[in-house]
Design a protein around this motif. Structure first.
Motif, PDB file in Angstrom:
ATOM      1  N   ILE A  60       4.296  21.567  -2.455  1.00 42.57           N
ATOM      2  CA  ILE A  60       5.344  20.741  -2.492  1.00 42.57           C
ATOM      3  C   ILE A  60       6.241  20.199  -1.259  1.00 42.57           C
ATOM      4  CG2 ILE A  60       7.801  20.488  -3.805  1.00 42.57           C
ATOM      5  CD1 ILE A  60       6.948  22.424  -5.663  1.00 42.57           C
ATOM      6  N   ALA A  61       6.121  21.229  -0.290  1.00 42.78           N
ATOM      7  CA  ALA A  61       6.801  20.923   0.853  1.00 42.78           C
ATOM      8  C   ALA A  61       6.088  19.937   1.674  1.00 42.78           C
ATOM      9  CB  ALA A  61       7.099  22.188   1.676  1.00 42.78           C
ATOM     10  N   GLN A  62       4.765  20.072   1.657  1.00 43.80           N
ATOM     11  CA  GLN A  62       3.692  19.345   2.298  1.00 43.80           C
ATOM     12  C   GLN A  62       3.886  17.891   1.681  1.00 43.80           C
ATOM     13  OE1 GLN A  62      -0.500  20.240   2.334  1.00 43.80           O
ATOM     14  NE2 GLN A  62       0.119  22.255   3.407  1.00 43.80           N
ATOM     15  N   LEU A  63       3.970  17.761   0.535  1.00 40.74           N
ATOM     16  CA  LEU A  63       3.866  16.277   0.025  1.00 40.74           C
ATOM     17  C   LEU A  63       5.328  15.822   0.143  1.00 40.74           C
ATOM     18  CD1 LEU A  63       2.068  16.993  -3.379  1.00 40.74           C
ATOM     19  CD2 LEU A  63       1.153  15.819  -1.228  1.00 40.74           C
ATOM     20  N   THR A  64       6.259  16.575  -0.015  1.00 40.52           N
ATOM     21  CA  THR A  64       7.681  16.059   0.149  1.00 40.52           C
ATOM     22  C   THR A  64       7.641  15.400   1.581  1.00 40.52           C
ATOM     23  OG1 THR A  64       8.656  17.712  -1.596  1.00 40.52           O
ATOM     24  CG2 THR A  64      10.176  16.441   0.120  1.00 40.52           C
ATOM     25  N   GLN A  65       7.278  16.244   2.657  1.00 38.54           N
ATOM     26  CA  GLN A  65       7.533  15.792   4.102  1.00 38.54           C
ATOM     27  C   GLN A  65       6.490  14.464   4.058  1.00 38.54           C
ATOM     28  OE1 GLN A  65       5.707  18.391   6.793  1.00 38.54           O
ATOM     29  NE2 GLN A  65       6.919  17.611   8.480  1.00 38.54           N
ATOM     30  N   LEU A  66       5.308  14.290   3.551  1.00 34.10           N
ATOM     31  CA  LEU A  66       4.698  13.315   3.634  1.00 34.10           C
ATOM     32  C   LEU A  66       5.444  12.024   3.040  1.00 34.10           C
ATOM     33  CD1 LEU A  66       1.881  11.784   4.253  1.00 34.10           C
ATOM     34  CD2 LEU A  66       1.067  12.844   2.021  1.00 34.10           C
ATOM     35  N   ARG A  67       6.057  12.152   1.895  1.00 31.16           N
ATOM     36  CA  ARG A  67       6.690  11.178   1.235  1.00 31.16           C
ATOM     37  C   ARG A  67       7.630  10.520   2.333  1.00 31.16           C
ATOM     38  NH1 ARG A  67      10.727  12.997  -3.073  1.00 31.16           N
ATOM     39  NH2 ARG A  67      11.676  13.794  -1.350  1.00 31.16           N
ATOM     40  N   ASP A  68       8.450  11.599   2.801  1.00 35.88           N
ATOM     41  CA  ASP A  68       9.411  11.233   3.800  1.00 35.88           C
ATOM     42  C   ASP A  68       9.094  10.288   4.818  1.00 35.88           C
ATOM     43  OD1 ASP A  68      11.213  12.502   1.769  1.00 35.88           O
ATOM     44  OD2 ASP A  68      11.498  14.243   3.026  1.00 35.88           O
ATOM     45  N   LEU A  80       0.821  -1.178  -0.005  1.00 41.00           N
ATOM     46  CA  LEU A  80      -0.016  -0.013  -0.016  1.00 41.00           C
ATOM     47  C   LEU A  80       0.702   1.260  -0.142  1.00 41.00           C
ATOM     48  CD1 LEU A  80      -3.049  -0.182   2.300  1.00 41.00           C
ATOM     49  CD2 LEU A  80      -2.802  -0.317  -0.129  1.00 41.00           C
ATOM     50  N   SER A  81       2.002   1.294   0.989  1.00 39.60           N
ATOM     51  CA  SER A  81       2.491   2.531   1.031  1.00 39.60           C
ATOM     52  C   SER A  81       3.395   2.710  -0.055  1.00 39.60           C
ATOM     53  CB  SER A  81       3.252   2.751   2.304  1.00 39.60           C
ATOM     54  OG  SER A  81       3.781   1.334   2.949  1.00 39.60           O
ATOM     55  N   GLU A  82       4.002   1.660  -0.750  1.00 39.00           N
ATOM     56  CA  GLU A  82       4.807   1.823  -1.844  1.00 39.00           C
ATOM     57  C   GLU A  82       3.666   2.481  -3.086  1.00 39.00           C
ATOM     58  OE1 GLU A  82       6.874  -1.678  -2.287  1.00 39.00           O
ATOM     59  OE2 GLU A  82       8.380  -1.061  -1.057  1.00 39.00           O
ATOM     60  N   ARG A  83       2.674   1.925  -3.249  1.00 48.72           N
ATOM     61  CA  ARG A  83       1.567   2.533  -4.321  1.00 48.72           C
ATOM     62  C   ARG A  83       1.460   4.115  -4.242  1.00 48.72           C
ATOM     63  NH1 ARG A  83      -3.983  -0.687  -5.153  1.00 48.72           N
ATOM     64  NH2 ARG A  83      -5.021   1.147  -6.345  1.00 48.72           N
ATOM     65  N   TRP A  84       1.441   3.996  -2.808  1.00 50.18           N
ATOM     66  CA  TRP A  84       0.977   5.846  -2.596  1.00 50.18           C
ATOM     67  C   TRP A  84       2.091   6.544  -2.684  1.00 50.18           C
ATOM     68  CZ3 TRP A  84      -2.599   4.063   2.387  1.00 50.18           C
ATOM     69  CH2 TRP A  84      -3.492   3.714   1.695  1.00 50.18           C
ATOM     70  N   ARG A  85       3.355   5.969  -2.147  1.00 47.28           N
ATOM     71  CA  ARG A  85       4.543   6.844  -2.524  1.00 47.28           C
ATOM     72  C   ARG A  85       4.661   7.241  -3.846  1.00 47.28           C
ATOM     73  NH1 ARG A  85      10.475   7.458  -1.166  1.00 47.28           N
ATOM     74  NH2 ARG A  85      10.756   7.928  -3.263  1.00 47.28           N
TER      75      ARG A  85
END
Lengths: 164, 164
Positions: B110-118, A98-103
């Motif tokens: 962008i910052a929000q999404l990047t943080q979320l990705r991390d 799941l998380s990879e898909r979302w990533r």
DNA sequence: CGTTGACCTCAAGTAAACTTGAGGAAATAG
DNA sequence: CTATTTCCTCAAGTTTACTTGAGGTCAACG
């Protein structure tokens, strides 16, 4: 507001809707109901027909919110969650998928926005947003790979002087 | 479909709705009408009460679409465009203000999404999305500065084991 | 001049993601 | 036991961003 029993752990497998889930997850009861109709979460009932959620609903809601933050629509989240086996408790591997898909979807959204920002920077720098004779006027240089829509759009911005 | 006069430049200040704007901007006529009701674009009429847009509408539409791509709602775009002087033709400085404003909102998204990705990366790496005993369990380490909602959310994900 | 094709207006529909409200039952504080 | 709270169901409303449709007009090809 009536105070809920503090830290009284119900059978550990059953907690009530508002009293626990809504409060602890920060979403409204109506939202939980809504999610339930969408198949995002599930619940059992007690004798009086009131919902009794199990604790994993907390995590589900958390995951739903995370996915939503990536910009994913509920329908897609639902299908992703539906991919989790209903019978057994999700494993680490399940969640990883799941998380990879979302990533991945996150990455692409970040990339899109970043590219847009860079385009915008270019326009700010050279003034092409307002003037027709931008040095970056060759759209392909600025746009790189993107959908036709976007290319057409930016090409328009860069080349079609509506005023000057 | 009747073919429009090729490259016949009407008085240079007046082009018709579908024939030019919709086709050239890639949006439907209905959308142009809609934007007009929202005050995002304006139009004059000819003798027969049909809309005649001026060429700058093309740029306006382009800018609207760009702003939308940053995730900005139409209402906000409208207020930004409304800040442009209606009387005079927008200057480079006018457009710069707009694009800088949008750049800022873009940056934050962008910052929000990047943080979320991390965060998600961290969770994938350590398995904390599925297991309760994540090394990153101290939420503050993972979350950094963000809204209460987010902290609460992630704290929940990291510490509340709904299953294991 | 007649017939399409492009337009016009205004109302209503659509989709997503929820919220609000009405009417009624269950659980709980005192 | 009773007054609150909390919950239940189901329908309808809300916002955003448009699209679709009905009924009628305008314009241009032939």
């Amino acid at each position: 507001m009536k105070k809920l029993p503090e830290r009284v752990w119900l059978p550990r497998s059953a907690i009530s809707a508002w009293g626990e889930v809504a409060r602890r997850s920060g979403v409204a009861v109506s939202t939980l109901h809504f999610y339930e109709t969408k198949g995002l979460i599930h619940s059992g009932r007690n004798a009086g027909n009131q919902r009794r959620y199990t604790r994993d609903v907390l995590r589900r809601v958390a995951v739903i919110k995370i996915a939503q933050r990536t910009g994913m629509p509920l329908a897609e989240i639902a299908s992703a969650l539906a991919a989790l086996p209903e019978s057994r408790t999700p494993t680490a591997a399940d969640w990883r998928r799941l998380s990879e898909r979302w990533r991945a979807s996150l990455e692409s959204r970040i990339a899109q926005l970043t590219q847009l920002r860079d385009q915008l920077d270019g326009c700010i720098g050279c003034g092409c947003l307002s003037l027709g004779q931008c040095p970056l006027r060759n759209p392909d240089d600025v746009l790189g790979r993107e959908g036709k829509g976007a290319r057409r759009l930016a090409a328009m911005v860069l080349s079609d002087s509506g005023f000057e």
